[in-house]
Write a protein that holds these residues in place. Structure first.
Motif, PDB file in Angstrom:
ATOM      1  N   THR A 296     -31.382   3.616 -21.089  1.00  0.00           N
ATOM      2  CA  THR A 296     -32.730   3.180 -21.477  1.00  0.00           C
ATOM      3  C   THR A 296     -33.754   4.294 -21.315  1.00  0.00           C
ATOM      4  O   THR A 296     -34.792   4.301 -21.990  1.00  0.00           O
ATOM      5  N   SER A 297     -33.452   5.253 -20.454  1.00  0.00           N
ATOM      6  CA  SER A 297     -34.403   6.350 -20.223  1.00  0.00           C
ATOM      7  C   SER A 297     -34.599   7.225 -21.452  1.00  0.00           C
ATOM      8  O   SER A 297     -35.570   7.978 -21.534  1.00  0.00           O
ATOM      9  N   ILE A 298     -33.696   7.158 -22.441  1.00  0.00           N
ATOM     10  CA  ILE A 298     -33.833   7.993 -23.641  1.00  0.00           C
ATOM     11  C   ILE A 298     -34.165   7.162 -24.885  1.00  0.00           C
ATOM     12  O   ILE A 298     -34.105   7.667 -26.005  1.00  0.00           O
ATOM     13  N   MET A 299     -34.532   5.884 -24.688  1.00  0.00           N
ATOM     14  CA  MET A 299     -34.884   5.015 -25.821  1.00  0.00           C
ATOM     15  C   MET A 299     -36.370   5.178 -26.144  1.00  0.00           C
ATOM     16  O   MET A 299     -37.203   4.341 -25.798  1.00  0.00           O
ATOM     17  N   THR A 300     -36.701   6.264 -26.803  1.00  0.00           N
ATOM     18  CA  THR A 300     -38.112   6.594 -27.045  1.00  0.00           C
ATOM     19  C   THR A 300     -38.666   5.988 -28.328  1.00  0.00           C
ATOM     20  O   THR A 300     -39.880   5.948 -28.514  1.00  0.00           O
ATOM     21  N   ASP A 301     -37.800   5.520 -29.217  1.00  0.00           N
ATOM     22  CA  ASP A 301     -38.258   4.966 -30.506  1.00  0.00           C
ATOM     23  C   ASP A 301     -37.326   3.823 -30.895  1.00  0.00           C
ATOM     24  O   ASP A 301     -36.376   4.000 -31.666  1.00  0.00           O
ATOM     25  N   ILE A 302     -37.593   2.637 -30.364  1.00  0.00           N
ATOM     26  CA  ILE A 302     -36.683   1.501 -30.549  1.00  0.00           C
ATOM     27  C   ILE A 302     -36.504   1.127 -32.022  1.00  0.00           C
ATOM     28  O   ILE A 302     -35.362   0.930 -32.471  1.00  0.00           O
ATOM     29  N   PRO A 303     -37.584   1.007 -32.841  1.00  0.00           N
ATOM     30  CA  PRO A 303     -37.380   0.634 -34.255  1.00  0.00           C
ATOM     31  C   PRO A 303     -36.452   1.597 -34.994  1.00  0.00           C
ATOM     32  O   PRO A 303     -35.599   1.169 -35.778  1.00  0.00           O
ATOM     33  N   TYR A 304     -36.602   2.899 -34.731  1.00  0.00           N
ATOM     34  CA  TYR A 304     -35.746   3.878 -35.414  1.00  0.00           C
ATOM     35  C   TYR A 304     -34.296   3.751 -34.967  1.00  0.00           C
ATOM     36  O   TYR A 304     -33.370   3.835 -35.788  1.00  0.00           O
ATOM     37  N   LEU A 305     -34.074   3.533 -33.670  1.00  0.00           N
ATOM     38  CA  LEU A 305     -32.702   3.440 -33.160  1.00  0.00           C
ATOM     39  C   LEU A 305     -31.974   2.228 -33.724  1.00  0.00           C
ATOM     40  O   LEU A 305     -30.755   2.262 -33.909  1.00  0.00           O
ATOM     41  N   LEU A 306     -32.712   1.150 -34.003  1.00  0.00           N
ATOM     42  CA  LEU A 306     -32.098  -0.062 -34.539  1.00  0.00           C
ATOM     43  C   LEU A 306     -32.036  -0.072 -36.062  1.00  0.00           C
ATOM     44  O   LEU A 306     -31.400  -0.955 -36.653  1.00  0.00           O
ATOM     45  N   ASN A 307     -32.660   0.898 -36.684  1.00  0.00           N
ATOM     46  CA  ASN A 307     -32.720   0.961 -38.151  1.00  0.00           C
ATOM     47  C   ASN A 307     -31.355   1.335 -38.732  1.00  0.00           C
ATOM     48  O   ASN A 307     -30.808   2.382 -38.413  1.00  0.00           O
ATOM     49  N   PRO A 308     -30.785   0.485 -39.585  1.00  0.00           N
ATOM     50  CA  PRO A 308     -29.460   0.799 -40.174  1.00  0.00           C
ATOM     51  C   PRO A 308     -29.472   2.033 -41.077  1.00  0.00           C
ATOM     52  O   PRO A 308     -28.407   2.505 -41.489  1.00  0.00           O
ATOM     53  N   SER A 309     -30.649   2.574 -41.354  1.00  0.00           N
ATOM     54  CA  SER A 309     -30.731   3.769 -42.202  1.00  0.00           C
ATOM     55  C   SER A 309     -30.687   5.070 -41.405  1.00  0.00           C
ATOM     56  O   SER A 309     -30.780   6.156 -41.985  1.00  0.00           O
ATOM     57  N   ASN A 310     -30.562   4.988 -40.073  1.00  0.00           N
ATOM     58  CA  ASN A 310     -30.487   6.237 -39.307  1.00  0.00           C
ATOM     59  C   ASN A 310     -29.091   6.852 -39.424  1.00  0.00           C
ATOM     60  O   ASN A 310     -28.199   6.289 -40.066  1.00  0.00           O
ATOM     61  N   ASP A 311     -28.906   8.006 -38.811  1.00  0.00           N
ATOM     62  CA  ASP A 311     -27.641   8.741 -38.973  1.00  0.00           C
ATOM     63  C   ASP A 311     -26.430   7.974 -38.459  1.00  0.00           C
ATOM     64  O   ASP A 311     -25.316   8.157 -38.939  1.00  0.00           O
ATOM     65  N   ALA A 312     -26.644   7.122 -37.451  1.00  0.00           N
ATOM     66  CA  ALA A 312     -25.521   6.384 -36.858  1.00  0.00           C
ATOM     67  C   ALA A 312     -25.354   4.998 -37.484  1.00  0.00           C
ATOM     68  O   ALA A 312     -24.588   4.176 -36.972  1.00  0.00           O
ATOM     69  N   GLY A 313     -26.072   4.728 -38.553  1.00  0.00           N
ATOM     70  CA  GLY A 313     -25.944   3.438 -39.217  1.00  0.00           C
ATOM     71  C   GLY A 313     -26.482   2.280 -38.403  1.00  0.00           C
ATOM     72  O   GLY A 313     -26.012   1.149 -38.554  1.00  0.00           O
ATOM     73  N   GLY A 314     -27.456   2.545 -37.508  1.00  0.00           N
ATOM     74  CA  GLY A 314     -28.059   1.497 -36.699  1.00  0.00           C
ATOM     75  C   GLY A 314     -27.396   1.267 -35.361  1.00  0.00           C
ATOM     76  O   GLY A 314     -27.771   0.355 -34.626  1.00  0.00           O
ATOM     77  N   TYR A 315     -26.410   2.093 -35.023  1.00  0.00           N
ATOM     78  CA  TYR A 315     -25.733   1.983 -33.713  1.00  0.00           C
ATOM     79  C   TYR A 315     -26.622   2.692 -32.699  1.00  0.00           C
ATOM     80  O   TYR A 315     -26.589   3.909 -32.557  1.00  0.00           O
ATOM     81  N   ALA A 316     -27.427   1.909 -31.964  1.00  0.00           N
ATOM     82  CA  ALA A 316     -28.543   2.454 -31.175  1.00  0.00           C
ATOM     83  C   ALA A 316     -28.128   3.524 -30.171  1.00  0.00           C
ATOM     84  O   ALA A 316     -28.744   4.592 -30.098  1.00  0.00           O
ATOM     85  N   ILE A 317     -27.094   3.251 -29.388  1.00  0.00           N
ATOM     86  CA  ILE A 317     -26.703   4.220 -28.353  1.00  0.00           C
ATOM     87  C   ILE A 317     -26.219   5.521 -28.976  1.00  0.00           C
ATOM     88  O   ILE A 317     -26.576   6.623 -28.530  1.00  0.00           O
ATOM     89  N   ALA A 318     -25.425   5.418 -30.018  1.00  0.00           N
ATOM     90  CA  ALA A 318     -24.907   6.620 -30.675  1.00  0.00           C
ATOM     91  C   ALA A 318     -26.053   7.464 -31.224  1.00  0.00           C
ATOM     92  O   ALA A 318     -26.056   8.698 -31.088  1.00  0.00           O
ATOM     93  N   GLN A 319     -27.046   6.806 -31.842  1.00  0.00           N
ATOM     94  CA  GLN A 319     -28.171   7.544 -32.408  1.00  0.00           C
ATOM     95  C   GLN A 319     -29.014   8.191 -31.321  1.00  0.00           C
ATOM     96  O   GLN A 319     -29.448   9.342 -31.452  1.00  0.00           O
ATOM     97  N   ALA A 320     -29.223   7.476 -30.209  1.00  0.00           N
ATOM     98  CA  ALA A 320     -30.022   8.028 -29.110  1.00  0.00           C
ATOM     99  C   ALA A 320     -29.357   9.262 -28.514  1.00  0.00           C
ATOM    100  O   ALA A 320     -30.015  10.272 -28.238  1.00  0.00           O
ATOM    101  N   LEU A 321     -28.049   9.195 -28.302  1.00  0.00           N
ATOM    102  CA  LEU A 321     -27.324  10.344 -27.763  1.00  0.00           C
ATOM    103  C   LEU A 321     -27.333  11.506 -28.758  1.00  0.00           C
ATOM    104  O   LEU A 321     -27.538  12.671 -28.371  1.00  0.00           O
ATOM    105  N   TYR A 322     -27.097  11.195 -30.017  1.00  0.00           N
ATOM    106  CA  TYR A 322     -27.048  12.234 -31.050  1.00  0.00           C
ATOM    107  C   TYR A 322     -28.388  12.964 -31.135  1.00  0.00           C
ATOM    108  O   TYR A 322     -28.442  14.195 -31.205  1.00  0.00           O
ATOM    109  N   THR A 323     -29.487  12.206 -31.100  1.00  0.00           N
ATOM    110  CA  THR A 323     -30.825  12.799 -31.166  1.00  0.00           C
ATOM    111  C   THR A 323     -31.104  13.679 -29.949  1.00  0.00           C
ATOM    112  O   THR A 323     -31.635  14.793 -30.077  1.00  0.00           O
ATOM    113  N   SER A 324     -30.731  13.192 -28.751  1.00  0.00           N
ATOM    114  CA  SER A 324     -30.992  13.935 -27.516  1.00  0.00           C
ATOM    115  C   SER A 324     -30.271  15.278 -27.505  1.00  0.00           C
ATOM    116  O   SER A 324     -30.869  16.316 -27.190  1.00  0.00           O
ATOM    117  N   PHE A 325     -28.995  15.269 -27.828  1.00  0.00           N
ATOM    118  CA  PHE A 325     -28.237  16.527 -27.821  1.00  0.00           C
ATOM    119  C   PHE A 325     -28.688  17.459 -28.943  1.00  0.00           C
ATOM    120  O   PHE A 325     -28.739  18.683 -28.762  1.00  0.00           O
TER     121      PHE A 325
END
Length: 1051
Positions: A296-325
């Motif tokens: 939860t400490s890296i969930m800086t943009d909840i709408p984007y992480l849940l958006n199915p149009s992001n790089d991970a297809g809406g898989y919130a944890i995968a997108q958050a990790l991918y963005t951080s690294f």
């Protein structure tokens, strides 16, 4: 007496599991090869917080967000714990693989038993099939996301697998799990333990790595208070949203009935099974919450992480990790590695699901409750229920086929898995607190007078979440968003009832015995088992008589209490905090974070060897008794323990001095700096309080010991999360694990030398676990609980200590300033680091004082436990006449408390601290004696075990087998190495103010003991002295008389 009698006792104990199973109506058909650890490991692997939290995190993020997860987790954990405790109590009474449905049959009464058993059994097995489906299907989906990100992401031309490819991946996973579960139980045990280890190691690694890598992190306020009402599902009522968000936490903490389903393959079943349930739930709750907060400490943009149009297809944890690294390193490869760690955890969780599922199917078909029961009940020549393993695989595959027609199939599986299993868990608990409220006969593990209350809390909780999770999750309700929970769960209930009315009620009578209770010699009435339990209770006293002693102390401690005392004395909050400055000065971060791991590996060898000897000789004399039996006698343990009390309580006085200094303005703001006389006065008050506490009866001391263990765990968690969150400036992962500090101001520049000195912090922080041995005459099931107390206290301290150490080091951004005696904390590095962090964020250091207060309480409880252990060692040593005025110190009062030696310990600790008035290095001398004195005392019996007693040593219930000698030698060599290293000068040129008193202090103990031996003790001291009459001193049981009837030479 002959130790062979003890072997016969162990054999009888091993037969008790089979005897109890026969009493319950079943033959032993599965191979009983699992230990308590293996039993726990299976449940822990199935709960698998990495699996549960990761796969349903998006649900929690959508419905309520951070607050529904971080605080909702604690709510669910509390009520879920009541369900687990009630199940554990019933499991202890009925240790059979049928588990839940068998319990319902026995508790519902004769009239309702068949129906109760039928409904519970089908809820359980269908819930388990759904659990397997949801876990393995979620793994297939995660692998799909990993492939997508590895090939460029959804917005970069990455490969998005179709639902047919996902199903193919899922099928391959299922087949692999079937093959693994076709292996013998010893191999399955290995996979279970690997799963437990992987979840612990994975949760630790990710908890530390994720916040450290992220350039942007949310605030602590966001993590614990932010409420996400923008769920895109048309729901706006906050209470409703929070209720829906609880699904993540509840799903993440299911599957612990596994400990019951594999109980017929577990040794000491009626104890190991319930403990497996409780420990798996407790540790999963703990690790899951830490992991959840890190994510939860890296969930800086909840709408984007849940958006199915992001790089991970809406898989919130995968997108958050991918963005951080990607933001830190320009590539998402590190995120893929993290997701790979999670994927392995899910794979091992799925394998354990098949294991549990197959054992439930085996038991259910053994009672004829399933179609083709004769087929599914068969076991092969290796005692593996092979047919039902592959039935579990086949059913899980069929259940996943629904995903081809509906996108909500996975959610339906989660629904059945969560509520189906919870209902199955709650039904026997409900019967326990209603129809069987007065007739329930408890097993070795029970809740006493709290059993009914805890049971009702568990039942009401399951009823509540059943309603909550059946409510719509979106408005308006549509086909695509329909909540299938009531349909899926109601369908299971309806089908089981229809089958009962039309068919099963005519033939199914509940659990069916497959033994002849008249002709089978091991079948017996429950009263016979109660008699066996009474005999087992006498076994501790009998073994103590065999070792030559009467039972004089009250035996009122459980394994948990025994562990708690050692864990409280090790007290990583104490050890790490009070010696952190030493580690920071000599080598800095790398000498602590990596040096801790080196020390832990070798320290583990010492602990394992001690545990093996402890199991063979369960007496409070501990180290010196072991040395006497294996080779010789030493004064070092007692002298070392007095030094330990002195160093702990004196460090608490110094810490309180720093807290007062900072609270009054700091050294640079006119704060009050207590003189050495005031510090000594504070120290004296602390000692007196510890003496008063240790004058209490053992049941009160047990409470203080458990409080110490709880406080250390809770304190580490709280500080590990709080410290990095509060700090505005944090060190990078590279700094934490690779930075080497050579600017120590002590004239030492050789790196290897600096590192060696820096190891003192790690070595000092994990000592004191011989307490489990010194408390062993007050512990039940001593020759097992004592060794387990040693091992678990060291294992958990190592783990928690490293986490705490990394968290502290993350806020170390200016080493010279933190060590400078001119700073506000007068050079107390941790205090200054905390003070600076809170002051920069909030403009006040009050938060730092609160953190230091938490540490101070831990140090206080550690000091109290030191007096406890010290007094028991003094009691045992004086019982053998080895101390001046032994008759005085050996006395126990009417409450069975060794009161005189308690206050002797207080007095000696006070006298030792008087040296601080004349020398500023007195505390360092105490640390030296504590660390090396104790380690030498630890190593001596181990040395004799691997030399003079190499061939004659007779192990107890806990042993290392063929690895005993290798592990023992590693321990001895390690202690010899650190004895040399810690005796080297710590500053050049050597001066009075910086002289290393270690060789003087430790050598002084050795010299004094040898002089006393040569001139006095050798004429009268013969080692441990028996205080029982082999013919008349044993208690009245026939079993005890047979034990002490042998020769004393064979003890």
């Amino acid at each position: 007496m002959s130790r062979s009698v003890g072997v016969v006792m162990d054999a009888a104990g091993a037969d008790a599991d089979q005897a109890r199973l026969h009493q319950l109506g079943y033959r032993q058909e599965l191979k009983r090869g699992l230990s308590l650890v293996s039993n726990f490991a299976f449940s822990f692997s199935i709960i698998s917080v990495l699996t549960g939290v990761t796969t349903t995190y998006g649900t929690g993020l959508r419905y309520g967000g951070p607050v529904s997860m971080t605080l909702g987790w604690l709510v669910v954990a509390a009520f879920n714990g009541c369900v687990a405790l009630s199940m554990a109590e019933i499991c202890s009474a009925y240790p059979t693989s049928g588990g839940l449905y068998y319990w319902s049959a026995k508790l519902a009464g004769k009239e309702w038993a068949p129906l109760a058993s039928w409904v519970t059994g089908w809820f359980n097995i269908v819930g388990q099939w759904a659990c397997t489906t949801s876990v393995d299907f979620s793994l297939a989906q995660l692998l799909q996301v990993i492939i997508l990100l590895a090939t460029g992401g959804a917005n970069g031309g990455g490969y998005m697998a179709s639902k047919y490819v996902v199903l193919a991946i899922y099928s391959a996973i299922l087949i692999l799990h079937g093959l693994i579960n076709s292996l013998p139980i010893r191999w399955l045990s290995w996979f279970g333990q690997l799963g437990a280890f992987w979840n612990v190691a994975g949760a630790f690694s990710l908890t530390i790595l994720i916040p450290a890598v992220a350039k942007e992190r949310v605030s602590p306020e966001f993590i614990f208070t932010h409420f996400n009402a923008e769920n895109g599902a048309g729901i706006h009522d906050k209470a409703y949203i929070l209720a829906a968000g609880l699904l993540m936490s509840q799903y993440s903490l299911i599957g612990y009935d596994t400990s019951a389903h594999i109980i017929e393959e577990t040794k000491n079943a009626d104890w190991s099974g319930p403990i497996g349930i409780i420990t798996s739930v407790a540790l999963s709750t703990m690790f899951g919450w830490i992991y959840l907060i890190a994510l939860t400490s890296i969930m800086t943009d909840i709408p984007y992480l849940l958006n199915p149009s992001n790089d991970a297809g809406g898989y919130a944890i995968a997108q958050a990790l991918y963005t951080s690294f990607h933001r830190r390193y320009g590539t998402g490869a590190g995120a893929l590695a993290c997701l790979g760690v999670i994927a392995v955890a899910i794979f091992l969780c799925g394998s354990a699901c098949i294991t549990s599922n197959s054992r439930m199917g085996y038991a259910f078909s053994r009672d004829g409750a399933m179609p083709l029961s004769r087929v599914w009940h068969r076991v092969d020549s290796r005692e593996v229920p092979l047919n039902v393993v592959w039935l579990s695989v086949a059913v899980a595959f069929v259940m996943a086929l629904t995903s081809l027609g509906s996108q909500v199939a996975f959610q339906a599986m989660v629904s059945i898995a969560t509520l189906g299993l919870l209902i199955a868990c709650a039904l026997p608990v409900f019967f326990r607190v209603t129809t069987a409220r007065r007739s329930f006969v408890r097993g070795p593990f029970h809740l006493g007078k709290y059993g009914v209350v805890v049971g009702w809390v568990g039942v009401v909780w399951v009823a509540t979440v059943t309603v909550l999770f059946s409510l719509p999750v979106a408005y308006p309700v549509a086909k695509e968003t329909f909540n299938y929970t009531p349909v899926a769960v109601g369908g299971v209930l309806l089908l089981s009832l229809v089958a009962w009315v039309l068919h099963a009620r005519f033939w199914f009578q509940g659990p069916v015995t497959n033994v002849d209770t008249y002709n089978t010699p091991t079948a017996m009435s429950r009263s016979g088992v109660v008699a066996m339990d009474a005999a087992d209770a006498d076994a501790d006293q009998a073994r103590l008589h065999q070792l030559g002693y009467r039972q004089e102390l009250k035996r009122g401690l459980s394994l948990v209490s025994n562990f708690a005392f050692s864990f409280s004395i090790i007290s990583v909050l104490t050890g790490v905090t009070t010696t952190y400055g030493t580690g920071l000065r000599y080598g800095g971060p790398v000498s602590m974070t990596l040096g801790w791991l080196v020390v832990s590996a070798f320290n583990g060898c010492v602990a394992l060897s001690m545990a093996e000897i402890c199991s063979a000789y369960p007496t409070s004399g501990g180290l010196y008794y072991w040395s006497a039996k294996l080779a010789g006698k030493e004064w070092a343990p007692l002298a070392s323990w007095w030094a330990c009390t002195t160093s702990v309580d004196f460090s608490l006085a110094q810490l309180l001095q720093v807290i007062i200094l900072l609270a009054t303005g700091g050294a640079n703001g006119g704060g009050y700096m207590a003189s050495k006389y005031v510090v000594l006065a504070i120290y004296s008050v602390i000692l007196i309080l510890h003496g008063l506490i240790n004058s209490l009866p053992i049941h009160w001391l047990s409470w203080f010991g458990q409080l110490g263990a709880f406080w250390n765990v809770a304190g580490v968690f709280a500080l590990t999360i709080l410290i990095p969150s509060v700090a505005k400036e944090r060190a990078s992962p590279e700094f934490i694990f690779t930075h080497f500090n050579t600017e120590n101001g002590m004239g030492i520049h050789q790196k290897a030398y600096i590192l060696a000195v820096g190891l003192l912090m790690s070595q000092y922080s994990v000592i004191g676990y011989d307490t489990s041995a010194h408390m062993i005459e007050e512990t039940k099931n001593a020759d097992w609980s004592g060794p387990m107390g040693i091992i678990t206290s060291v294992g958990l301290s190592t783990m928690f200590g490293w986490i705490y150490l990394v968290a502290l080091t993350s806020i170390v951004v200016d080493i010279p300033y933190l060590l400078n005696p001119d700073n506000d904390a007068s050079g107390y590095a941790i205090a200054q680091a905390l003070y600076t962090s809170f002051h920069r964020r909030y403009g006040t250091g009050a938060g730092a004082l609160a953190c230091l207060g938490v540490i101070a309480v831990a140090v206080f409880l550690c000091g109290s436990a030191c007096i406890t252990s010290n007094s028991r060692m003094g009691y045992a040593f004086s019982r053998d006449g080895a101390m001046p005025l032994s008759r005085v110190w050996h006395r126990v009062d009417s409450r069975e408390v060794p009161l005189n030696v308690v206050w002797l310990s207080v007095a000696v600790a006070f006298v030792m601290a008087l040296t601080s008035l004349g020398s500023q290095v007195a505390f360092q001398a105490m640390v030296s004696v504590t660390t090396l004195g104790l380690y030498i005392a630890y190593a001596l019996p181990v040395f004799f075990r691997v030399t003079t007693a190499r061939k004659s040593f007779v192990p107890g219930p806990f042993h290392l087998g063929r690895y005993g000698l290798v592990v023992g030698w590693m321990a001895v060599v390690w202690v010899a190495t650190v004895t040399v290293l810690f005796s080297l000068p710590v500053a050049y040129p050597v001066a009075k103010e910086t002289f290393n008193y270690t060789p003087v202090a430790v050598g002084g103990v050795l010299l004094l003991s040898l002089v006393a031996w040569v001139f006095h003790a050798r004429f009268w001291f013969q080692g441990p002295v028996t205080n029982v009459d082999a013919r008349g001193g044993c208690p009245g049981s026939r079993r005890c008389r047979s034990i002490v009837g042998g020769t004393n030479e064979q003890q």
